[in-house]
Design a protein around this motif. Sequence first.
Motif, PDB file in Angstrom:
ATOM      1  N   GLY A   1      -3.793  -7.756 -45.967  1.00  2.84           N
ATOM      2  CA  GLY A   1      -3.457  -6.488 -45.322  1.00  2.84           C
ATOM      3  C   GLY A   1      -4.200  -5.290 -45.871  1.00  2.84           C
ATOM      4  O   GLY A   1      -4.199  -4.214 -45.250  1.00  2.84           O
ATOM      5  N   GLN A   2      -4.864  -5.448 -47.025  1.00  3.34           N
ATOM      6  CA  GLN A   2      -5.670  -4.363 -47.595  1.00  3.34           C
ATOM      7  C   GLN A   2      -7.059  -4.377 -46.958  1.00  3.34           C
ATOM      8  O   GLN A   2      -7.450  -5.342 -46.297  1.00  3.34           O
ATOM      9  CB  GLN A   2      -5.767  -4.511 -49.118  1.00  3.34           C
ATOM     10  CG  GLN A   2      -4.448  -4.803 -49.827  1.00  3.34           C
ATOM     11  CD  GLN A   2      -3.325  -3.835 -49.461  1.00  3.34           C
ATOM     12  OE1 GLN A   2      -3.530  -2.631 -49.326  1.00  3.34           O
ATOM     13  NE2 GLN A   2      -2.123  -4.367 -49.288  1.00  3.34           N
ATOM     14  N   HIS A   3      -7.837  -3.327 -47.173  1.00  6.12           N
ATOM     15  CA  HIS A   3      -9.120  -3.164 -46.483  1.00  6.12           C
ATOM     16  C   HIS A   3     -10.279  -3.284 -47.463  1.00  6.12           C
ATOM     17  O   HIS A   3     -10.400  -2.475 -48.394  1.00  6.12           O
ATOM     18  CB  HIS A   3      -9.192  -1.802 -45.798  1.00  6.12           C
ATOM     19  CG  HIS A   3      -8.112  -1.560 -44.799  1.00  6.12           C
ATOM     20  ND1 HIS A   3      -7.927  -0.346 -44.180  1.00  6.12           N
ATOM     21  CD2 HIS A   3      -7.152  -2.392 -44.298  1.00  6.12           C
ATOM     22  CE1 HIS A   3      -6.902  -0.431 -43.345  1.00  6.12           C
ATOM     23  NE2 HIS A   3      -6.414  -1.661 -43.408  1.00  6.12           N
ATOM     24  N   LEU A   4     -11.135  -4.281 -47.256  1.00  2.00           N
ATOM     25  CA  LEU A   4     -12.350  -4.430 -48.050  1.00  2.00           C
ATOM     26  C   LEU A   4     -13.454  -3.599 -47.392  1.00  2.00           C
ATOM     27  O   LEU A   4     -13.697  -3.734 -46.192  1.00  2.00           O
ATOM     28  CB  LEU A   4     -12.761  -5.898 -48.124  1.00  2.00           C
ATOM     29  CG  LEU A   4     -14.075  -6.203 -48.855  1.00  2.00           C
ATOM     30  CD1 LEU A   4     -14.027  -5.747 -50.307  1.00  2.00           C
ATOM     31  CD2 LEU A   4     -14.385  -7.701 -48.783  1.00  2.00           C
ATOM     32  N   VAL A   5     -14.109  -2.745 -48.207  1.00  2.00           N
ATOM     33  CA  VAL A   5     -15.079  -1.784 -47.685  1.00  2.00           C
ATOM     34  C   VAL A   5     -16.393  -1.904 -48.447  1.00  2.00           C
ATOM     35  O   VAL A   5     -16.396  -2.052 -49.672  1.00  2.00           O
ATOM     36  CB  VAL A   5     -14.553  -0.337 -47.843  1.00  2.00           C
ATOM     37  CG1 VAL A   5     -15.545   0.662 -47.243  1.00  2.00           C
ATOM     38  CG2 VAL A   5     -13.176  -0.180 -47.221  1.00  2.00           C
ATOM     39  N   THR A   6     -17.514  -1.834 -47.724  1.00  2.00           N
ATOM     40  CA  THR A   6     -18.818  -1.656 -48.372  1.00  2.00           C
ATOM     41  C   THR A   6     -19.478  -0.400 -47.814  1.00  2.00           C
ATOM     42  O   THR A   6     -19.265  -0.026 -46.660  1.00  2.00           O
ATOM     43  CB  THR A   6     -19.763  -2.856 -48.153  1.00  2.00           C
ATOM     44  OG1 THR A   6     -20.004  -3.042 -46.756  1.00  2.00           O
ATOM     45  CG2 THR A   6     -19.193  -4.120 -48.762  1.00  2.00           C
ATOM     46  N   ASN A   7     -20.278   0.240 -48.669  1.00  2.00           N
ATOM     47  CA  ASN A   7     -21.048   1.411 -48.279  1.00  2.00           C
ATOM     48  C   ASN A   7     -22.470   1.197 -48.766  1.00  2.00           C
ATOM     49  O   ASN A   7     -22.737   1.302 -49.962  1.00  2.00           O
ATOM     50  CB  ASN A   7     -20.439   2.678 -48.878  1.00  2.00           C
ATOM     51  CG  ASN A   7     -21.154   3.938 -48.414  1.00  2.00           C
ATOM     52  OD1 ASN A   7     -22.132   3.879 -47.678  1.00  2.00           O
ATOM     53  ND2 ASN A   7     -20.665   5.086 -48.849  1.00  2.00           N
TER      54      ASN A   7
END
Length: 198
Positions: free
Chosen positions: A23-29
């Motif tokens: 339910g958490q959000h994995l993010v890349t930038n």
Amino acid sequence: MSKLPVTFYRQQDVTVIARQLLGQHLVTNINGERTSGIIVETEAYAGITDRASHAWNNRRTKRTGIMYAAGGVSYIYLCYGIHYLFNVVTNIQDVPDAVLIRALQPLEGLPLMQARYQHKIRPSYTSGPGNLCKALGIDPSFNGESLNGHKVWIEAGSRIPDAQIVATPRIGVQYAGEDALRLYRYYVEGNRWVSQGK
């Protein structure tokens, strides 16, 4: 959304963390381009006591060294010489627990995710640990990155109720003997982005 605090990663029970990551959000930038997805499938690896873990029996190698860092960094490795896999290092310094992120439900940057497949048709491009790394642009340069940094991180999303979490044995760890039977794989019931092998 706010990044998960370092205290989250330093909890002592890796199975609790693996469930709470759903339910958490994995993010890349990468170069200012953001991609992200909701974590819908994880696997827990319990360090030196778990034969399925790269750090079983206190194994320390050039590859596994990052697993002994304090929780809150990434561990990236090459699987079968083909796919990079993204893992979250957990627990305290010198306790090499980790959680493999196995599948995401895409959130942001879908055109970029698709472009990273060179326009191949792949409706399941964030289903499976190798696919999601390709979609999010995760490569060996991410190994050891802080999950409170600016390249890769996990943001607070929504808690998945226990009733919606399915626990099964992990995939592809038959070599681990009895440890292969541990119910350390968790996924969101009914989510279409969960990888094959249910």
